[in-house]
Design a protein around this motif. Sequence first.
Motif, mmCIF file in Angstrom:
data_model
loop_
_atom_site.group_PDB
_atom_site.id
_atom_site.type_symbol
_atom_site.label_atom_id
_atom_site.label_comp_id
_atom_site.label_asym_id
_atom_site.label_seq_id
_atom_site.Cartn_x
_atom_site.Cartn_y
_atom_site.Cartn_z
ATOM 1 N N ASP A 271 0.841 -1.198 0.000
ATOM 2 C CA ASP A 271 0.000 0.000 0.000
ATOM 3 C C ASP A 271 0.876 1.248 0.000
ATOM 4 O OD1 ASP A 271 -2.216 1.561 -0.006
ATOM 5 O OD2 ASP A 271 -3.097 0.751 1.839
ATOM 6 N N LEU A 272 0.223 2.371 -0.097
ATOM 7 C CA LEU A 272 0.924 3.657 -0.158
ATOM 8 C C LEU A 272 1.701 3.892 1.133
ATOM 9 C CD1 LEU A 272 1.287 6.148 -2.004
ATOM 10 C CD2 LEU A 272 -0.611 7.215 -0.774
ATOM 11 N N ASP A 273 2.956 4.361 0.987
ATOM 12 C CA ASP A 273 3.875 4.674 2.096
ATOM 13 C C ASP A 273 4.307 3.428 2.864
ATOM 14 O OD1 ASP A 273 3.727 7.372 1.469
ATOM 15 O OD2 ASP A 273 2.024 7.727 2.816
ATOM 16 N N GLN A 274 4.149 2.260 2.301
ATOM 17 C CA GLN A 274 4.670 1.045 2.921
ATOM 18 C C GLN A 274 6.062 0.737 2.380
ATOM 19 O OE1 GLN A 274 1.907 -2.195 2.452
ATOM 20 N NE2 GLN A 274 0.765 -1.641 4.308
ATOM 21 N N LEU A 275 6.893 0.092 3.230
ATOM 22 C CA LEU A 275 8.284 -0.212 2.899
ATOM 23 C C LEU A 275 8.499 -1.721 2.877
ATOM 24 C CD1 LEU A 275 10.022 2.349 5.290
ATOM 25 C CD2 LEU A 275 9.391 2.717 2.899
ATOM 26 N N LEU A 276 9.519 -2.107 2.169
ATOM 27 C CA LEU A 276 9.983 -3.499 2.189
ATOM 28 C C LEU A 276 11.470 -3.477 2.498
ATOM 29 C CD1 LEU A 276 8.997 -6.441 1.663
ATOM 30 C CD2 LEU A 276 10.005 -6.227 -0.605
ATOM 31 N N ARG A 277 11.844 -4.098 3.606
ATOM 32 C CA ARG A 277 13.236 -4.066 4.058
ATOM 33 C C ARG A 277 13.940 -5.384 3.711
ATOM 34 N NH1 ARG A 277 13.540 0.415 7.389
ATOM 35 N NH2 ARG A 277 11.517 1.133 8.208
ATOM 36 N N VAL A 278 15.235 -5.412 4.003
ATOM 37 C CA VAL A 278 16.041 -6.585 3.679
ATOM 38 C C VAL A 278 15.531 -7.810 4.426
ATOM 39 C CG1 VAL A 278 18.352 -7.582 3.825
ATOM 40 C CG2 VAL A 278 18.075 -5.209 3.115
ATOM 41 N N ARG A 279 15.111 -7.636 5.687
ATOM 42 C CA ARG A 279 14.635 -8.771 6.479
ATOM 43 C C ARG A 279 13.339 -9.357 5.930
ATOM 44 N NH1 ARG A 279 14.039 -4.801 10.487
ATOM 45 N NH2 ARG A 279 15.601 -5.897 11.710
ATOM 46 N N ASP A 280 12.622 -8.609 5.097
ATOM 47 C CA ASP A 280 11.366 -9.091 4.546
ATOM 48 C C ASP A 280 11.542 -9.890 3.257
ATOM 49 O OD1 ASP A 280 10.084 -7.719 6.610
ATOM 50 O OD2 ASP A 280 10.041 -5.856 5.430
ATOM 51 N N LEU A 281 12.752 -9.972 2.746
ATOM 52 C CA LEU A 281 12.983 -10.674 1.482
ATOM 53 C C LEU A 281 12.945 -12.182 1.691
ATOM 54 C CD1 LEU A 281 15.891 -8.543 -0.023
ATOM 55 C CD2 LEU A 281 13.482 -8.456 -0.634
ATOM 56 N N PRO A 282 12.516 -12.924 0.696
ATOM 57 C CA PRO A 282 12.563 -14.392 0.795
ATOM 58 C C PRO A 282 13.997 -14.901 0.708
ATOM 59 C CG PRO A 282 11.833 -13.725 -1.386
ATOM 60 C CD PRO A 282 11.915 -12.462 -0.581
ATOM 61 N N VAL A 283 14.228 -16.055 1.344
ATOM 62 C CA VAL A 283 15.559 -16.677 1.346
ATOM 63 C C VAL A 283 15.443 -17.997 0.600
ATOM 64 C CG1 VAL A 283 17.443 -17.554 2.759
ATOM 65 C CG2 VAL A 283 16.100 -15.590 3.546
#
Length: 308
Positions: A271-283
């Motif tokens: 959604d708007l103004d939401q972030l995706l950080r390194v910890r949220d990436l799939p491994v």
Amino acid sequence: RLAGELLKGRSGQWAEPSLILAQARTIASAAWVAQSPAAGNVRNVHQQHSQQQQPIHEENVVPAHIMQELEALETGLLRSSMKDGTQRHNFSLPALPFPLPQHIVEDGLHTITVHLRALEGPNACRWLRMTGRTPGRIQSLPGHPSLLIHMPTTEAERLVRTYGRNGCQARIVALRIVHPDNPEQVLGIVRTKPQMVHMKATRHIVENIDLLYCPHDRIVNVNVPVKLLNDEIAAGLKRGGWVQLIRRTVEYQALGSAVPAFVEVDVKGLDLDQLLRVRDLPVPAGTRLPVQNFDQVVLKCTSSVGRD
């Protein structure tokens, strides 16, 4: 050498070996006459009877051992020089300088045929690029220094065009080392991963490629490209936002048998103004995230378009 420099000084270019040999014979004849015991008498006779003096034949003046050296010089010039005097260099080696390590190279990999590089340094690399070849090296071979190679520039550019400059660093490439005079004679095959691609910024020409020896059981650091899924239908786009990719690649540690070509991120629910950080990436399987700033932002959905 003196004859060659004299002829080059007159025309600005190297003369043919036959002309250099003739000039060398003339210089040798003059030097032999000047060093002979009767040199003073010869000069006096030349000054007094210059019009009546007969030419001295080189067969009677130049000794046999000097003639042999001149003939050897001519043979060497004809063998190692072009007609314009430009020296030819052997850019490729016919054999491996050391045995390659035993490892498994599976089928289906992107394969490039390469030659072993005989010369190193900036001048040798520049000569290779002028002949349509791209220099490179294979690093981290066990117990040995880097292995110098060169490949066709068209193959290097095709690798970058196919996977991208960042994407090719997350691919496994099989290097097929062949004999320079017999392409059917394979000296060895090495499983590698492109580590760094140097390109000319003004013309986008691949100038050099560094590759890493990458067997199946080796742990390597890989900058994996981030691939977005459903970015055209993200929730934030309906509210006037857009998905901004801040980091195009993320560092992973992976086994040589499990190097991911990319990591997929589904942003359909972003959604708007939401972030995706390194910890949220799939491994992916066989990989892990090394120690780094896990709070670093990879992408976000924003409505800002920047400042003027």
